[in-house]
Design an enzyme around this catalytic site. Structure first.
Site, mmCIF file in Angstrom:
data_model
loop_
_atom_site.group_PDB
_atom_site.id
_atom_site.type_symbol
_atom_site.label_atom_id
_atom_site.label_comp_id
_atom_site.label_asym_id
_atom_site.label_seq_id
_atom_site.Cartn_x
_atom_site.Cartn_y
_atom_site.Cartn_z
ATOM 1 N N ARG A 239 0.860 -1.267 -0.029
ATOM 2 C CA ARG A 239 -0.054 0.074 -0.044
ATOM 3 C C ARG A 239 0.853 1.436 -0.091
ATOM 4 O O ARG A 239 0.425 2.214 -0.651
ATOM 5 C CB ARG A 239 -0.809 -0.036 1.182
ATOM 6 C CG ARG A 239 -2.275 -0.528 1.204
ATOM 7 C CD ARG A 239 -2.795 -0.400 2.571
ATOM 8 N NE ARG A 239 -3.286 0.772 2.534
ATOM 9 C CZ ARG A 239 -4.824 1.078 2.489
ATOM 10 N NH1 ARG A 239 -5.466 -0.251 2.023
ATOM 11 N NH2 ARG A 239 -5.406 2.015 2.581
ATOM 12 N N TYR B 96 0.491 -13.665 -0.252
ATOM 13 C CA TYR B 96 0.978 -13.256 -1.502
ATOM 14 C C TYR B 96 2.484 -12.587 -1.355
ATOM 15 O O TYR B 96 2.278 -11.914 -0.243
ATOM 16 C CB TYR B 96 0.004 -12.670 -2.498
ATOM 17 C CG TYR B 96 -0.581 -11.567 -2.162
ATOM 18 C CD1 TYR B 96 0.008 -10.109 -2.061
ATOM 19 C CD2 TYR B 96 -1.734 -11.580 -1.683
ATOM 20 C CE1 TYR B 96 -0.744 -9.067 -1.453
ATOM 21 C CE2 TYR B 96 -2.673 -10.267 -1.086
ATOM 22 C CZ TYR B 96 -1.946 -9.224 -1.262
ATOM 23 O OH TYR B 96 -2.633 -8.059 -0.782
HETATM 24 C C1 LIG Z 1 -8.206 -5.927 5.086
HETATM 25 C C2 LIG Z 1 -8.400 -4.928 4.038
HETATM 26 C C3 LIG Z 1 -7.819 -5.455 2.509
HETATM 27 C C4 LIG Z 1 -8.045 -4.874 1.402
HETATM 28 N N1 LIG Z 1 -7.678 -5.201 0.375
HETATM 29 C C5 LIG Z 1 -7.574 -4.456 -0.809
HETATM 30 C C6 LIG Z 1 -7.078 -4.920 -2.015
HETATM 31 O O1 LIG Z 1 -6.539 -5.766 -2.263
HETATM 32 N N2 LIG Z 1 -7.448 -4.069 -3.136
HETATM 33 C C7 LIG Z 1 -8.140 -2.907 -3.242
HETATM 34 O O2 LIG Z 1 -7.966 -2.048 -4.112
HETATM 35 N N3 LIG Z 1 -8.475 -2.479 -1.760
HETATM 36 C C8 LIG Z 1 -8.318 -3.076 -0.713
HETATM 37 N N4 LIG Z 1 -8.629 -2.632 0.318
HETATM 38 C C9 LIG Z 1 -9.477 -1.428 0.480
HETATM 39 C C10 LIG Z 1 -8.776 -0.201 0.495
HETATM 40 O O3 LIG Z 1 -7.811 -0.165 1.344
HETATM 41 C C11 LIG Z 1 -9.648 1.128 0.501
HETATM 42 O O4 LIG Z 1 -10.760 0.920 -0.185
HETATM 43 C C12 LIG Z 1 -8.847 2.240 -0.063
HETATM 44 O O5 LIG Z 1 -8.051 2.492 1.034
HETATM 45 C C13 LIG Z 1 -9.819 3.589 0.097
HETATM 46 O O6 LIG Z 1 -8.906 4.580 -0.110
HETATM 47 P P1 LIG Z 1 -9.936 6.346 0.145
HETATM 48 O O7 LIG Z 1 -8.576 7.105 -0.241
HETATM 49 O O8 LIG Z 1 -10.931 6.057 -0.513
HETATM 50 O O9 LIG Z 1 -9.668 6.286 1.609
HETATM 51 P P2 LIG Z 1 -8.617 6.013 2.634
HETATM 52 O O10 LIG Z 1 -7.604 5.018 2.519
HETATM 53 O O11 LIG Z 1 -9.422 5.979 3.934
HETATM 54 O O12 LIG Z 1 -8.023 7.513 2.825
HETATM 55 C C14 LIG Z 1 -8.683 8.438 3.687
HETATM 56 C C15 LIG Z 1 -7.819 9.694 3.744
HETATM 57 O O13 LIG Z 1 -8.517 10.607 4.449
HETATM 58 C C16 LIG Z 1 -7.950 11.142 5.488
HETATM 59 N N5 LIG Z 1 -9.023 11.907 6.359
HETATM 60 C C17 LIG Z 1 -10.141 11.077 6.973
HETATM 61 N N6 LIG Z 1 -10.737 12.082 7.504
HETATM 62 C C18 LIG Z 1 -10.494 13.354 7.111
HETATM 63 C C19 LIG Z 1 -10.790 14.767 7.232
HETATM 64 N N7 LIG Z 1 -12.047 14.983 8.005
HETATM 65 N N8 LIG Z 1 -10.147 15.802 6.867
HETATM 66 C C20 LIG Z 1 -8.846 15.474 6.255
HETATM 67 N N9 LIG Z 1 -8.305 14.158 5.932
HETATM 68 C C21 LIG Z 1 -9.308 13.020 6.367
HETATM 69 C C22 LIG Z 1 -7.529 10.023 6.109
HETATM 70 O O14 LIG Z 1 -6.323 10.191 7.153
HETATM 71 C C23 LIG Z 1 -6.764 9.408 4.891
HETATM 72 O O15 LIG Z 1 -5.285 9.833 4.689
HETATM 73 C C24 LIG Z 1 -8.580 -3.326 1.677
HETATM 74 C C25 LIG Z 1 -9.074 -2.808 2.720
HETATM 75 C C26 LIG Z 1 -8.897 -3.727 3.859
HETATM 76 C C27 LIG Z 1 -9.534 -3.237 5.211
#
Ligand SMILES: Cc1cc2nc3c(=O)[nH]c(=O)nc-3n(C[C@H](O)[C@H](O)[C@H](O)COP(=O)(O)OP(=O)(O)OC[C@H]3O[C@@H](n4cnc5c(N)ncnc54)[C@H](O)[C@@H]3O)c2cc1C
Length: 397
Positions: free
Chosen positions: A108, A217
């Site tokens: 990640r 993996y």
């Molecule tokens: C066990 C597990 C395995 C996974 N495996 C996979 C996989 O194999 N492949 C895949 O594609 N996905 C996988 N995922 C899913 C993936 O991790 C998430 O869908 C992805 O990280 C979503 O990205 P995002 O940027 O939307 O949210 P997030 O990664 O949650 O990022 C949100 C960001 O916003 C910030 N934030 C939060 N609130 C505020 C605020 N009020 N103001 C400013 N900043 C804020 C946080 O600090 C963070 O940096 C997995 C998830 C889990 C739990």
């Protein structure tokens, strides 16, 4: 008085940075407001289906991603109690031939870094840390995001990429807390030298069992080994990234074949996640404010698509804005319209795949029989709609 032109993005995770990169490539000014003190990601692996490599290709990032990714030769499933092979789908050249793009896995933090460097290389991106968005207001001129510090940041529009517990979603959709699935994930990463050859697998390998599974993996060109163990438990309510209880995990996998138990025994410290999702919604836009990634459509990880769907979102959002640059509310509606059915399908299908992996009794026998017959080639063929991905050039034709 001139209206603000910068687009604000709340959240600098994979989704937020992908959106910043896409929009800045179009020459737009973008400000990412990240709550943490530094940009970064927790260490764990994620899988990237061919649909996501299609996006990297479109974004010119394939080379940067490929430098740190690992490309497994296959994707397999074994029965965790008997060790019998349930199915193995070849990836490698086969995935490339079928989908035009590879299937990879990545650390990640490495993927996050690729987007961070790509953003830093563009003049239009302002990256701010310790900038937690508490609330926002909007009018016909633009938006004002209020930070926890009391500072108000003005922009032309706001994209909530603030994850599962999104503040922005609270205001736009208002559907309460995420749904706690009752499934818990323990994650750990080992160095290659710490994994004996007999326990190593080049494939993405899933060991499915009653209400449990283990998937492992290699990562980072094969230098690391990623493990994710999942089981059902109603012990926990909500939480993220805390330490797991090794004794509980061993108890859950007590019936597993020795190979799996030995592998689990290699890990001293697990990070624990309580897995949550939400019911799909079709309306995650309000005027100059929209959502992206987990904020818009959080899903269980059983299809390994959450980050990938966030990246697809970023591409579609960019295309919608490119076509309607003077009317951001209209562009946001177009983006949402193009996304909600696909992301909703992934959300719901992910739940179903969780049931397949964790099947017991007749369902388990049926799964094994169907998959072993090769007819379903297997489950993978049924996911063609997902892995084929979206065509960024013809999104709104
Ligand atoms: C066990 C597990 C395995 C996974 N495996 C996979 C996989 O194999 N492949 C895949 O594609 N996905 C996988 N995922 C899913 C993936 O991790 C998430 O869908 C992805 O990280 C979503 O990205 P995002 O940027 O939307 O949210 P997030 O990664 O949650 O990022 C949100 C960001 O916003 C910030 N934030 C939060 N609130 C505020 C605020 N009020 N103001 C400013 N900043 C804020 C946080 O600090 C963070 O940096 C997995 C998830 C889990 C739990």
């Amino acid at each position: 008085m001139t209206a603000p032109s910068s687009l604000l993005i709340a959240g600098g995770g994979i989704g937020g940075l992908a959106a910043a990169y896409v929009l800045a490539r179009q020459g737009r000014a973008v400000t990412v407001l990240e709550q943490s003190a530094a940009f970064g990601e927790i260490g764990a692996g994620i899988q990237l289906g061919p649909n996501i490599f299609r996006m990297f290709d479109y974004l010119g990032l394939t080379e940067a991603v490929s430098r740190v990714a690992y490309f497994p030769p296959g994707l397999g499933m074994n029965d965790v109690r008997t060790g019998e092979k349930v199915v193995r789908v070849p990836l490698g050249d086969t995935a490339r031939a079928v989908y035009g793009f590879p299937y990879g896995v990545i650390y990640r933090a490495d993927l996050h870094q690729v987007f961070l460097e790509a953003c830093r290389a563009l003049p239009g991106v302002t990256l701010r840390t310790s900038a937690k968005v508490e609330s926002f207001e909007q009018d016909a001129r633009g938006v004002r995001a209020k930070l926890a510090s009391g500072e108000v940041v003005e922009g032309a529009a706001l994209v909530g990429a603030d994850g599962l517990w999104s503040r922005i979603r609270e205001a736009v959709v208002g559907d309460g807390k995420p749904r706690v699935s009752g499934h818990i994930a323990y994650r750990a990463v080992l160095k290659r030298e710490d994994v004996p050859a007999r326990l190593w697998s080049d494939d993405v390998l899933l060991w499915g069992g009653e209400k449990t599974h283990l998937v492992h993996y290699p990562l980072r060109r094969g230098e690391l080994f990623n493990l994710v163990a999942v089981f059902h438990s109603n012990k926990y309510d909500e939480g993220w990234n805390t330490f797991g209880d090794t004794a509980e995990l061993n108890e859950r996998f007590a019936q597993a074949v020795p190979q799996v138990r030995e592998l689990l025994g290699k890990i001293e410290t697990w990070k624990m996640w309580v897995l949550c999702d939400r019911e799909p919604v079709k309306d995650w836009t309000d005027g100059r404010v929209t959502l992206l990634g987990d904020a818009a459509h959080p899903m269980l990880q059983y299809l390994a698509q959450g980050a990938g769907q966030a990246i697809e979102d970023a591409v579609v959002l960019g295309e919608a804005i490119r076509r309607t640059p003077e009317d951001l509310p209209q562009a946001f509606l177009k983006y949402q319209q193009a996304r909600y059915l696909r992301t909703g399908r992934v959300q719901l299908t992910a739940r179903f795949y969780g049931d397949i992996y964790h099947a017991s009794g007749v369902a388990r026998e049926l799964r094994n029989r169907m998959f072993q017959s090769g007819e379903e080639a297997a489950g993978f063929a049924g996911l063609k709609w997902m892995y084929q991905g979206i065509d960024p050039q013809h999104l709104f034709d």
